[in-house]
Enzyme design. Structure first.
Site, PDB file in Angstrom:
ATOM      1  N   CYS A 135       0.845  -1.194   0.000  1.00  0.00           N
ATOM      2  CA  CYS A 135       0.000   0.000   0.000  1.00  0.00           C
ATOM      3  C   CYS A 135       0.883   1.249   0.000  1.00  0.00           C
ATOM      4  O   CYS A 135       1.680   1.447   0.895  1.00  0.00           O
ATOM      5  CB  CYS A 135      -0.912  -0.023   1.221  1.00  0.00           C
ATOM      6  SG  CYS A 135      -2.075   1.330   1.198  1.00  0.00           S
ATOM      7  N   CYS A 351       0.331   7.673 -41.332  1.00  0.00           N
ATOM      8  CA  CYS A 351       1.606   6.964 -41.377  1.00  0.00           C
ATOM      9  C   CYS A 351       2.678   7.862 -41.972  1.00  0.00           C
ATOM     10  O   CYS A 351       3.809   7.929 -41.489  1.00  0.00           O
ATOM     11  CB  CYS A 351       1.482   5.676 -42.189  1.00  0.00           C
ATOM     12  SG  CYS A 351       0.916   5.948 -43.886  1.00  0.00           S
ATOM     13  N   CYS A 355       5.983   9.059 -39.874  1.00  0.00           N
ATOM     14  CA  CYS A 355       7.327   8.662 -40.311  1.00  0.00           C
ATOM     15  C   CYS A 355       8.141   9.900 -40.663  1.00  0.00           C
ATOM     16  O   CYS A 355       9.300  10.038 -40.307  1.00  0.00           O
ATOM     17  CB  CYS A 355       7.238   7.716 -41.505  1.00  0.00           C
ATOM     18  SG  CYS A 355       8.857   7.111 -42.018  1.00  0.00           S
TER      19      CYS A 355
END
Ligand SMILES: Cc1cc2nc3c(=O)[nH]c(=O)nc-3n(C[C@H](O)[C@H](O)[C@H](O)COP(=O)(O)OP(=O)(O)OC[C@H]3O[C@@H](n4cnc5c(N)ncnc54)[C@H](O)[C@@H]3O)c2cc1C
Ligand SMILES: Cc1cc2nc3c(=O)[nH]c(=O)nc-3n(C[C@H](O)[C@H](O)[C@H](O)COP(=O)(O)O)c2cc1C
Ligand code: SF4
Lengths: 445, 494
Positions: A135, A351, A355
């Site tokens: 905890c 994409c 890239c």
């Protein structure tokens, strides 16, 4: 139908699904209701030292319209009197003799205190203990919970005290809030613990209200770190479990792991089990949807096992562990490149921009004439010879199976980093590294 | 070729004939299904589940789609409803489960029907045997009529271990699912496959057997421990107007059946068609006629838009298909030249005070006759009861309500303890539908089991679902989900 029952170092359970020690296992009413719904076991909400709770206790993170991807809490251990909890544990066990009832314990760091509560709790007929050394809030400031779990010597010491008196299996529950999880795990093993469970919650602050500047969760105008759990923590839990499960000393000890942290679906359970968990525990997902989620956990796991002809859980527990390795042993000659399926591509161009801005500039937007449309837009096309195989584009692509990472043979030598620096230690110099790459036709632009 | 560059055809008239009779809604892709399933809140005590007459555990089956346990999802559906594949396509979901969805107001309801179809298609393709015949208990039950009610009752009883024989007049089983629901809503193969699954459960299917002709009811009664009557309804009644017998006047059900059993290109249809009636069957006839190629299709209804029995979404669909509506119009005579239909003589109507049923009565406006030129008239003004058959049952003490077989709602048992009934032939009030017929079959199967074995149904079979259904107010068929918009607490307390 597959047999889902498990034997967890002596603790028998009709299936591997246990309630984690937390609000869902706070009382006899809840635990028995959960067993009726199908849960195989329950680790009772931690009992021990007297406490006072605050509110609000929980803060959650919603992610883009989906509720509770993560939940944090500043809740303490059970605030119900010990006597009441023990009475209800006994009753639950009596009514459900074939289910696993496990008492989670946490008291101050005194031998007598630990031994006394273990002996008292054992009289209820519980099947085992879980020692809450995890905890991260409230209790740790009082020298309990994570304060013990973060110091391997304390973990070992307290576990030894418990082992001296316990006749039932003892699980040591670890905190993830450490630098190297293997150390506390070894400490528990050294003290002869019967099993290890992990992870408890992760230190966190859930957020800040940008209008009022209050901290989330807000406790009367103040806030502080609390324990983080729920789907968002799953990758962290999987890593810590695999680290313990692959440790040489742990393997020698031959004791089971009860895995948890972010489990919501049967697939999550399978992943935890493939990485070495014999039982799995769930808290947040139950808090979100109720005990009834166990029906799909059972149904999904058993259909999955049937499809693969697994008769028992032991047929697949730990099956992915041999694949856990480390960077130095990865194959440097393994090459994958991105391939875009233009029949599936919807031309969102995520994409391309990923890239181009953030990877290696190896996707072009090209006029491909793939259709007869006059207004045909440009298509993203991968220059495979330049692709480094990072897999970012396939990760951002919103269309299933549109960008695939395909393995190609570049003729590069299949060698690991460890082998390379052993055979050619000179590559640790940049000029030699460049030379080595050139010789092997490895071009990085 | 980039697939999405292929033009999508939304307009029926841009498609070829076969294409126009494909299912209107395409199946959900895996991605669509998972995204949609994840939108479901997984409510506790969910209203959709209550609204479904068969009480499918909808939140559970949807959750199982979201977790990739589609096999489990299909089982959850079929446990409550063996006609899950038909229901997924034909249920008026806006009036049932989706109409009850808690997201209806703040977002939009979950596409429960289409998700159900996704799971059912998966079950179909993966060829999983979900259930098997129970261990034979040596008792025999005859089921008359292999529509949704009969098939369900037969399947459930076979699961319990009874030897069930189903007698069906037609060549194929499936009842109206096979012969009556338009193909672009449910392809014939789906209905037949569903019936095949019931046969696979060990039910003996005697198609081409009309009870009362090929085999006598007395014999079935004698040779079986119980009989379930699920004969549905019959053909469209007479309109009692001159010219009704002309060749160009056809029964709407026959017209629909042709599109389900014949090559589409061989079907005869008119170029200007009047469809009489404004129920769902009438709409089906009209939209089929349009999709076959009829240029002008007019629906003739003597009351107004407000009284028309068709569902609102069906009405919208018909409008989108280019069907025109002539409300407050009553046909009085079919006109012809040389024996060929060339017009429908009608009279215009007014709405007067409501009658005892609460609907406003339509009264003719004097001297308002006019002629709608047409070469074909399709009657779709309801279905006749199988009165001779039901009269025969009267010999066994069976009672009727408005010509429908009277049953006890909790058991679907008739006044004779060995004879049970369900489906359209008992639906003296409420909407006749596939899902209600299915539930009738379940209720009867359970009651037959309990009555004949003297034991409560085994744990886990039909229990979870049918326990909720025993609602005496549903006597002789319940009105479908009473669809009232829910008022949000917040809105009323402000
Ligand atoms: C055109 C049309 C469209 C519909 N569209 C929908 C829709 O979209 N959604 C929906 O929920 N419901 C729709 N319905 C209603 C739904 O099809 C019926 O409520 C449902 O099929 C009733 O099932 P059943 O088993 O009671 O009867 P049926 O499906 O009518 O089956 C009764 C069977 O008993 C056979 N039979 C009759 N007499 C004998 C005998 N003497 N011996 C042997 N066999 C006999 C018949 O051949 C038939 O196969 C539509 C109905 C029609 C007519
Ligand atoms: C509100 C709350 C209270 C918790 N209380 C305890 C506790 O008393 N004892 C304990 O060992 N772990 C406690 N935990 C940690 C859980 O047992 C579990 O380790 C953690 O939540 C990770 O699992 P999950 O992602 O399924 O929630 C608590 C977690 C939450 C969310
Ligand atoms: S969940 Fe229950 S206890 Fe917690 S704040 Fe809401 S009402 Fe109160």
């Amino acid at each position: 139908m597959a047999d889902l029952s498990i034997n967890f170092n002596g603790i028998k359970s009709p299936n591997p699904f246990w309630l984690a020690s937390a609000p869902p296992s706070n009382s006899g009413y809840q635990v028995q209701k959960a067993f009726e719904a199908g849960w195989g076991g329950a680790v009772w909400k931690t009992v021990g030292a007297p406490v006072m709770n605050v509110c609000n206790r929980y803060g959650t993170i919603d992610y883009k319209g989906r509720k509770i991807i993560g939940l944090n809490n500043v809740e303490l251990i059970s605030d119900r009197p010990l006597e009441t909890n023990l009475k209800e544990m006994a009753e639950a066990k009596r009514n459900f003799p074939n289910h696993a009832v496990i008492a989670s314990i946490m008291v101050e760091s005194k031998k007598e205190a630990w031994q006394e509560i273990i002996k008292r709790t054992e009289q209820t007929g519980v099947d085992g203990f879980e020692l809450n050394f995890g905890c991260p809030h409230g209790m740790s400031e009082r020298g309990m919970g994570a304060a013990m779990g973060q110091v391997p010597e304390y973990t070992c010491m307290v576990t030894e005290w418990v082992m001296e008196v316990a006749t039932k299996p003892v699980i040591v529950k670890l905190t993830p809030n450490v630098t190297d999880i293997v150390q506390p795990a070894r400490a528990a093993i050294k003290a002869n613990a019967s099993a290890i469970s992990l992870i408890n919650t992760i230190n966190s602050i859930m957020g800040v209200d940008i209008d009022t500047f209050e901290i989330k969760p807000n406790v009367g105008g103040k806030g502080g770190h609390g324990g983080y759990a729920g789907p968002a923590v799953k990758p962290i839990a999987l890593n810590l479990i695999s680290a313990v499960a692959s440790d040489e000393e742990y393997r020698k000890a031959g004791i089971p792991i009860s895995g948890m942290g972010g489990i919501e679906t049967w697939q999550d359970c399978v992943e935890f089990m493939l990485l070495g968990s014999t039982s799995v525990q769930v808290c947040t997902a139950v808090m979100h949807f109720g005990f009834r989620i166990v029906e799909d956990l059972i149904d999904g796991l058993s259909n999955w096992m049937d499809q693969r002809n697994f008769k028992n859980c032991t047929d697949f527990i730990g099956k992915s562990l041999p694949r856990i390795s480390s960077f130095g042993d990865f194959d440097l000659g393994f090459q994958s490149v991105a391939r875009i399926d233009h029949a599936k591509c919807i031309q969102c161009n995520l994409c391309f921009i990923a890239c181009n801005d953030t990877a290696h500039q190896c996707i072009d937007l090209k006029d491909m004439k793939l259709t007869s449309e006059v207004t045909e837009r440009l298509w993203p096309v991968v220059r495979e010879e330049d692709c480094v195989g990072c897999a970012l584009c396939s990760s951002v692509c919103p269309v299933d199976d549109c960008i695939e990472m395909v393995e190609i043979d570049t003729g590069r030598p299949h060698i690991t980093w460890n082998q390379l620096i052993k055979e050619k230690p000179e590559v640790l110099q940049w000029d030699k590294m460049v030379e080595y790459r050139e010789k092997n036709h490895i071009h990085i632009h | 070729m980039a697939e999405h560059y292929k033009p999508v055809k939304y307009k029926a008239w841009e498609m070829g004939l076969e294409e126009r009779f494909q299912e209107v809604f395409p199946p959900l892709s895996q991605r669509e299904a998972v995204l949609e399933a994840n939108r479901c809140l997984y409510c506790y005590d969910a209203p959709c589940m209550v609204a479904c007459p068969t009480h499918i555990d909808i939140p559970t089956f949807i959750r199982k789609i979201s977790t990739g346990n589609v096999t489990g999802s299909a089982r959850t559906i079929l446990e409550a409803n063996l006609m899950g594949a038909s229901c997924a396509r034909v249920c008026p979901v806006q009036e049932l489960c989706e109409g009850a969805c808690v997201l209806e107001h703040d977002e939009k309801p979950i596409m429960i029907g289409r998700l159900q179809r996704y799971a059912m298609d998966y079950a179909d393709q993966s060829k999983i045997e979900f259930f098997t015949k129970g261990k034979s208990n040596g008792m025999k039950v005859a089921v008359i009529g292999a529509g949704p009610a009969g098939l369900t009752c037969a399947g459930e009883l076979s699961k319990f271990g009874f030897d069930v024989t189903c007698y069906e007049r037609k060549v194929w089983p499936g009842g109206l699912s096979t012969y009556g629901i338009v193909v672009f809503r449910e392809p014939v193969e789906v209905a037949r496959h569903e019936a095949k699954k019931i046969e696979d459960l060990g039910v003996t299917m005697k198609t081409g057997h009309t009870v009362g002709e090929d085999i006598q009811f007395e014999d079935l009664f004698k040779d079986n421990d119980a009989v379930f009557v699920s004969i549905g309804l019959g053909s469209v009644p007479e309109m009692d107007i001159p010219g009704e017998d002309l060749e160009g006047v056809v029964d709407g059900l026959f017209f629909i059946e042709e599109t389900k059993t014949k090559p589409l290109a061989e079907i005869q249809y008119g170029n200007r068609i009047c469809v009489i009636g404004a129920g769902n069957t009438a709409i089906d006839c009209a939209t089929i006629a349009r999709r076959l190629g009829s240029e002008r299709v007019t629906m003739i209804y003597r009351r107004s838009e407000a009284e028309m029995p068709a569902y609102h979404f069906e009405y919208q669909f018909a409008l989108g298909e280019g069907v025109s509506f002539s409300f407050l119009t009553q046909p009085v005579e079919v006109l012809s030249t040389n024996g060929k239909v060339d017009g429908l003589k009608c009279v215009r109507m007014d709405l007067a005070e409501p009658d005892e049923s609460g609907r406003r009565v339509a009264v003719p406006i004097p001297n308002s006759e006019f002629v709608v030129p047409c070469d074909m008239v399709i009657k779709a003004i309801g279905q006749l009861k199988h009165t001779p058959f039901i009269a025969k049952l009267g010999e066994y003490g069976i009672k009727t309500i408005k010509g429908y077989i009277a049953v006890d709602a909790k058991t679907n048992r008739t006044a004779h303890e060995k004879i049970f009934a369900g489906g359209d032939c008992i639906r003296s009030r409420g909407e006749a539908s596939t899902v209600m017929a299915t539930q009738d079959g379940k209720i009867a199967a359970r009651a037959i089991y309990e009555q004949l074995t003297g034991k409560p149904i085994p744990e886990g079979t039909l229990k979870r679902t049918t326990d909720m259904t025993i609602d005496p107010t549903m006597a002789n068929g319940c009105a479908l989900h009473d669809h009232k918009p829910r008022v949000h607490a917040a809105a009323t307390t402000k």
